[in-house]
Enzyme design. Structure first.
Site, PDB file in Angstrom:
ATOM      1  N   TYR A 181      10.443   4.676   0.500  1.00 58.53           N
ATOM      2  CA  TYR A 181      11.360   3.721   1.120  1.00 58.53           C
ATOM      3  C   TYR A 181      12.791   3.840   0.590  1.00 58.53           C
ATOM      4  CZ  TYR A 181       8.106   1.132   4.041  1.00 58.53           C
ATOM      5  OH  TYR A 181       7.235   0.770   5.034  1.00 58.53           O
ATOM      6  N   ASP A 191       0.804  -1.226   0.000  1.00 59.17           N
ATOM      7  CA  ASP A 191       0.000   0.000   0.000  1.00 59.17           C
ATOM      8  C   ASP A 191       0.834   1.270   0.000  1.00 59.17           C
ATOM      9  OD1 ASP A 191      -0.927   0.137   3.554  1.00 59.17           O
ATOM     10  OD2 ASP A 191       0.985   0.306   2.506  1.00 59.17           O
TER      11      ASP A 191
HETATM   12  N1  LIG Z   1       1.981  -4.851   2.161  1.00 58.95           N
HETATM   13  C1  LIG Z   1       1.809  -3.665   2.772  1.00 58.95           C
HETATM   14  O1  LIG Z   1       1.967  -2.605   2.185  1.00 58.95           O
HETATM   15  C2  LIG Z   1       1.424  -3.649   4.225  1.00 58.95           C
HETATM   16  C3  LIG Z   1       0.796  -2.543   4.813  1.00 58.95           C
HETATM   17  C4  LIG Z   1       0.494  -2.600   6.181  1.00 58.95           C
HETATM   18  C5  LIG Z   1       0.795  -3.742   6.912  1.00 58.95           C
HETATM   19  N2  LIG Z   1       1.394  -4.792   6.280  1.00 58.95           N
HETATM   20  C6  LIG Z   1       1.714  -6.026   6.973  1.00 58.95           C
HETATM   21  O2  LIG Z   1       0.527  -6.583   7.521  1.00 58.95           O
HETATM   22  C7  LIG Z   1       0.924  -7.479   8.574  1.00 58.95           C
HETATM   23  C8  LIG Z   1       0.094  -7.227   9.814  1.00 58.95           C
HETATM   24  O3  LIG Z   1       0.529  -6.042  10.393  1.00 58.95           O
HETATM   25  P1  LIG Z   1       0.107  -5.680  11.902  1.00 58.95           P
HETATM   26  O4  LIG Z   1       0.901  -4.496  12.285  1.00 58.95           O
HETATM   27  O5  LIG Z   1      -1.357  -5.638  12.000  1.00 58.95           O
HETATM   28  O6  LIG Z   1       0.631  -6.949  12.716  1.00 58.95           O
HETATM   29  P2  LIG Z   1       0.033  -7.551  14.080  1.00 58.95           P
HETATM   30  O7  LIG Z   1       1.186  -8.173  14.802  1.00 58.95           O
HETATM   31  O8  LIG Z   1      -0.842  -6.592  14.748  1.00 58.95           O
HETATM   32  O9  LIG Z   1      -0.926  -8.769  13.558  1.00 58.95           O
HETATM   33  C9  LIG Z   1      -0.403  -9.841  12.862  1.00 58.95           C
HETATM   34  C10 LIG Z   1      -1.197 -11.084  13.242  1.00 58.95           C
HETATM   35  O10 LIG Z   1      -0.625 -12.181  12.558  1.00 58.95           O
HETATM   36  C11 LIG Z   1      -0.664 -13.298  13.429  1.00 58.95           C
HETATM   37  N3  LIG Z   1       0.299 -14.317  12.990  1.00 58.95           N
HETATM   38  C12 LIG Z   1       1.636 -14.278  13.137  1.00 58.95           C
HETATM   39  N4  LIG Z   1       2.179 -15.407  12.614  1.00 58.95           N
HETATM   40  C13 LIG Z   1       1.143 -16.141  12.100  1.00 58.95           C
HETATM   41  C14 LIG Z   1       1.052 -17.392  11.431  1.00 58.95           C
HETATM   42  N5  LIG Z   1       2.156 -18.110  11.160  1.00 58.95           N
HETATM   43  N6  LIG Z   1      -0.168 -17.837  11.056  1.00 58.95           N
HETATM   44  C15 LIG Z   1      -1.274 -17.121  11.331  1.00 58.95           C
HETATM   45  N7  LIG Z   1      -1.263 -15.915  11.972  1.00 58.95           N
HETATM   46  C16 LIG Z   1      -0.056 -15.448  12.344  1.00 58.95           C
HETATM   47  C17 LIG Z   1      -0.340 -12.721  14.802  1.00 58.95           C
HETATM   48  O11 LIG Z   1      -0.739 -13.589  15.827  1.00 58.95           O
HETATM   49  C18 LIG Z   1      -1.123 -11.412  14.756  1.00 58.95           C
HETATM   50  O12 LIG Z   1      -2.407 -11.562  15.290  1.00 58.95           O
HETATM   51  C19 LIG Z   1       2.428  -7.247   8.766  1.00 58.95           C
HETATM   52  O13 LIG Z   1       3.160  -8.207   8.027  1.00 58.95           O
HETATM   53  C20 LIG Z   1       2.638  -5.889   8.160  1.00 58.95           C
HETATM   54  O14 LIG Z   1       3.977  -5.645   7.777  1.00 58.95           O
HETATM   55  C21 LIG Z   1       1.717  -4.767   4.978  1.00 58.95           C
HETATM   56  O1  LIG Z   2       5.355   1.636  10.707  1.00 57.86           O
HETATM   57  P1  LIG Z   2       3.955   1.217  10.375  1.00 57.86           P
HETATM   58  O2  LIG Z   2       3.633  -0.183  10.877  1.00 57.86           O
HETATM   59  O3  LIG Z   2       2.897   2.215  10.716  1.00 57.86           O
HETATM   60  O4  LIG Z   2       3.869   1.171   8.785  1.00 57.86           O
HETATM   61  C1  LIG Z   2       4.675   0.250   8.107  1.00 57.86           C
HETATM   62  C2  LIG Z   2       3.964   0.015   6.798  1.00 57.86           C
HETATM   63  O5  LIG Z   2       4.105   1.232   6.034  1.00 57.86           O
HETATM   64  C3  LIG Z   2       3.524   1.177   4.729  1.00 57.86           C
HETATM   65  O6  LIG Z   2       2.102   1.045   4.856  1.00 57.86           O
HETATM   66  C4  LIG Z   2       1.513   2.260   5.355  1.00 57.86           C
HETATM   67  C5  LIG Z   2       0.970   3.118   4.217  1.00 57.86           C
HETATM   68  O7  LIG Z   2       1.829   3.129   3.150  1.00 57.86           O
HETATM   69  C6  LIG Z   2       0.754   4.502   4.800  1.00 57.86           C
HETATM   70  O8  LIG Z   2       0.310   5.378   3.789  1.00 57.86           O
HETATM   71  C7  LIG Z   2      -0.294   4.401   5.898  1.00 57.86           C
HETATM   72  O9  LIG Z   2      -1.598   4.219   5.308  1.00 57.86           O
HETATM   73  O10 LIG Z   2      -0.125   3.326   6.788  1.00 57.86           O
HETATM   74  C8  LIG Z   2       0.281   2.038   6.211  1.00 57.86           C
HETATM   75  C9  LIG Z   2       0.528   1.092   7.346  1.00 57.86           C
HETATM   76  O11 LIG Z   2       1.075   1.812   8.412  1.00 57.86           O
HETATM   77  C10 LIG Z   2       4.100   0.012   3.936  1.00 57.86           C
HETATM   78  O12 LIG Z   2       3.467  -0.114   2.692  1.00 57.86           O
HETATM   79  C11 LIG Z   2       3.943  -1.290   4.693  1.00 57.86           C
HETATM   80  O13 LIG Z   2       4.543  -2.322   3.957  1.00 57.86           O
HETATM   81  C12 LIG Z   2       4.577  -1.170   6.064  1.00 57.86           C
HETATM   82  O14 LIG Z   2       4.329  -2.351   6.813  1.00 57.86           O
HETATM   83 MN   LIG Z   3       4.370  -2.145   1.739  1.00 53.17          MN
END
Ligand SMILES: NC(=O)c1ccc[n+]([C@@H]2O[C@H](COP(=O)([O-])OP(=O)(O)OC[C@H]3O[C@@H](n4cnc5c(N)ncnc54)[C@H](O)[C@@H]3O)[C@@H](O)[C@H]2O)c1
Ligand SMILES: O=P(O)(O)OC[C@H]1O[C@H](O[C@H]2[C@H](O)[C@@H](O)[C@@H](O)O[C@@H]2CO)[C@H](O)[C@@H](O)[C@@H]1O
Ligand SMILES: [Mn+2]
Length: 443
Positions: free
Chosen positions: A264, A170
C-alpha cells in the site's frame, strides 16, 4: 474441546462464503457450535445466507445456523463477532474512487481521499456493532476487519478505549504468503518470524527469520529488487490491478532497501504513477473490477446453490487466506500465545513515535487479549511518513466526532496524496454531497 459461537457482521459480504468454508476447514482447531449472520440489508444477506444454510446443513449439520437483521437476535449468546461491513457498499466505493480523480488525485478504497470518505462512513457502523456486542454478549471479542482499518481503529481507540475489539488486516498475511513462496518454505509463512511496524496499510518488515533464527531478508530482498512480490514473473495469475500492485513493490522497496514494504505504500510514495497508471480510468476503477468479478461471481454461485438445493460441487471457494482470523480467534479461545500482526495502541512499543497512535505490530495473543512486541526506535524516514499519515487519520476521527468541516479539510490537506488545500477543499465539497446519507453533518 470448547465450541465457540460466532456472528459474522456483514453477512451479505462477498467474503462471507469463503470465510464460512475456511471456518469449516479449521474446525479441528476452532470448533463451532453456532454461526449467525447479521447485516442491515436483509435482501443482500438472504442471498448469501440461504446458500450457506444449504452448505452448512450438508457439511456441518451439528453447527446451529441462523441469519437476521435483528441486533438482539444476532448478538446474543456470542463468543466472537467477526466484522466485515462495507457501509455504503460498492456503490459508494465507486464514488470514493472516482470523485478524487476529477480533481487530479488517485482514487483508492482505503488510501487518500477515498479512504478518508470511507472512514467517515465506517466509524458509525462499526461502533454500532460493537455496542450491540457489549449489550447482548458483554464477554465477547470483536475481531474487526471492516475497512478502512486504520481510521476505524483510531475511532475505536478514541470512542471505546476499553472495549474488547481487535482490528486486523490481511495485506501483510498475503505478502508474507508470497515471501514464503519465493523462499520455498515448506510450512509457508508460518515458518517465518517477522518484525514489522507501521500503521495499517502503511508499514515495513524490518526483520524476517526462519525457525532456526537464520535471516531470510537478504533472499527476499534479492527477489523483490527484481520482481517485487510477483512470485513467478512468467505466470500472470493475479487480477491485473493486483499484479500491478505486487510488481510495483520493486520500486517501493528501492526507496528504502533496509526494509521490505507493504504494497500500500505505493499510493503514498508514487501517487503520480498510480494516478496515471493503475486502472485509474475515470469510468472504470477497482470498484468496477470487483463488482464485475468477485461480487458477481459470489452471488451467482450463491444463486446456483439455492436453485439446485445443494452445495455439492458448488463454486464457493474456501478463503484460506482469511485463516488469520481463525489464528486470532483460536489464540483467544484456547490461550495459544500465538504471534501475529494486530493494529493496537502504540503505548511505547515504537519508542520514538506517538504513544496514542494505532500501530500495526507483532503481538502475542492469548485468552486475556494481546501483549505487544517491543519495536524500539524506528528510522527517521518511516517516522516522518507515519507522523503525517497518523495525523491525517486522527483528524478524520476528530472531524467525525466533532462534526468539523475544518478538521476534515485539514485531514485531506495533510494527506501526502493531495497536492494543495484548494484541491483538498474541492474534493471535500464533492465528497460531502456524495455522502450526505452516510456522514455526520459537518459545520
Ligand atoms: N481488513 C482487511 O484486510 C480486509 C480484507 C478484505 C476485506 N476487508 C473489508 O471487509 C468488508 C467487506 O468487504 P466486501 O467487499 O465483502 O463488502 P460487501 O459490500 O460485499 O459486503 C459488506 C456487507 O456489509 C453490510 N453492511 C454495510 N453497512 C452495515 C451496517 N452498518 N451494519 C451491518 N451490515 C452492514 C452490507 O449490507 C454488505 O452486505 C469491507 O470493509 C472490506 O474493506 C478488509
Ligand atoms: O480491491 P479488493 O476489494 O479486491 O481488495 C481490497 C483489499 O485488499 C487487501 O486484502 C486482500 C489481500 O491482501 C490479498 O492478498 C487478497 O487475498 O485479497 C484480499 C481482499 O481482496 C487489503 O488488506 C484489504 O484491506 C482491502 O480491502
Ligand atoms: Mn487491509
Amino acid at each position: 474441546m470448547k465450541k465457540s459461537s460466532i456472528v459474522i457482521a456483514g453477512g451479505g459480504s462477498t467474503f462471507t462464503p469463503g470465510i464460512v468454508m475456511m471456518l469449516l476447514d479449521h474446525a479441528d482447531r476452532f470448533p463451532l457450535r453456532q454461526i449467525k449472520f447479521y447485516d442491515n440489508d436483509a435482501e443482500r444477506q438472504e442471498k448469501i445466507a440461504k446458500a450457506c444454510e444449504i452448505l452448512l446443513k450438508e457439511r456441518a449439520p451439528e453447527i446451529a445456523f441462523s441469519y437476521t437483521t435483528d441486533p438482539k437476535e444476532a448478538f446474543t449468546d456470542i463468543d466472537f463477532v467477526m466484522a466485515h461491513i462495507r457501509v455504503g457498499k460498492y456503490a459508494m466505493r465507486e464514488k470514493d474512487e472516482k470523485i478524487p480523480m476529477k480533481h487530479g488525485v488517485f482514487g483508492q478504497e482505503t488510501c487518500g481521499p477515498g479512504g478518508i470518505a470511507y472512514g467517515m462512513r465506517s466509524i458509525g457502523g462499526v461502533i454500532e456493532i460493537l455496542d450491540y456486542m457489549e449489550k447482548y454478549s458483554p464477554n465477547a471479542w470483536m475481531l474487526n476487519y471492516s475497512n478502512p482499518a486504520a481510521i476505524v481503529a483510531e475511532a475505536t481507540r478514541r470512542l471505546r478505549p476499553n472495549s474488547k475489539i481487535i482490528n486486523i488486516c490481511d495485506m501483510p498475511v498475503g505478502i508474507e504468503d508470497r515471501m514464503a513462496e519465493i523462499l520455498g518454505l515448506p510450512g509457508g509463512r508460518k515458518d517465518m518470524t517477522v518484525r514489522y511496524y507501521g500503521l495499517n496499510h502503511f508499514g515495513w518488515w524490518c526483520d524476517i527469520r526462519d525457525k532456526d533464527g537464520n535471516d531470510l531478508m537478504p533472499r527476499i530482498k534479492e527477489h523483490v529488487a527484481k520482481y517485487g512480490y510477483i512470485v513467478n514473473p512468467e505466470a500472470h495469475n493475479d487480477e491485473a490491478s493486483w499484479n500491478d500492485t505486487f510488481g510495483k513493490a520493486k520500486d517501493v522497496y528501492a526507496v528504502d532497501p533496509d526494509t521490505l514494504p507493504n504494497t500500500y505504500l505505493k499510493y503514498y510514495l508514487f501517487s503520480d504513477y498510480v494516478f496515471n497508471h493503475d486502472n485509474q480510468h475515470p469510468d472504470h476503477t477497482r470498484a468496477n473490477e470487483v463488482m464485475e468479478h468477485r461480487e458477481k461471481n459470489v452471488f451467482a454461485a450463491a444463486k446456483e446453490i439455492v436453485e439446485k438445493g445443494t452445495a455439492v460441487d458448488c463454486k464457493f471457494q474456501s478463503d484460506d487466506h482469511a485463516s488469520y482470523i481463525v489464528d486470532l480467534a483460536e489464540a483467544i479461545a484456547f490461550n495459544k500465545k500465538a504471534r501475529m500482526l494486530l493494529i493496537v495502541p502504540n503505548d511505547g512499543a515504537i519508542s520514538n513515535f506517538d504513544p496514542t497512535a494505532m500501530v500495526e505490530i507483532p503481538c502475542i495473543v492469548g485468552s486475556n487479549g494481546y501483549e505487544k512486541v517491543c519495536i524500539g526506535k524506528i528510522p527517521q524516514f518511516q517516522k516522518g511518513l507515519m507522523e503525517q499519515q497518523v495525523s491525517v487519520e486522527k483528524l478524520v476521527v476528530e472531524a467525525w466526532i466533532t462534526g468539523s468541516y475544518q478538521k476534515l479539510w485539514q485531514a485531506l490537506t495533510l494527506s501526502k496524496t493531495v497536492p494543495s488545500a484548494s484541491v483538498a477543499k474541492a474534493i471535500l465539497d464533492d465528497l460531502i454531497e456524495a455522502n450526505k446519507d452516510y456522514w455526520p453533518e459537518l459545520k
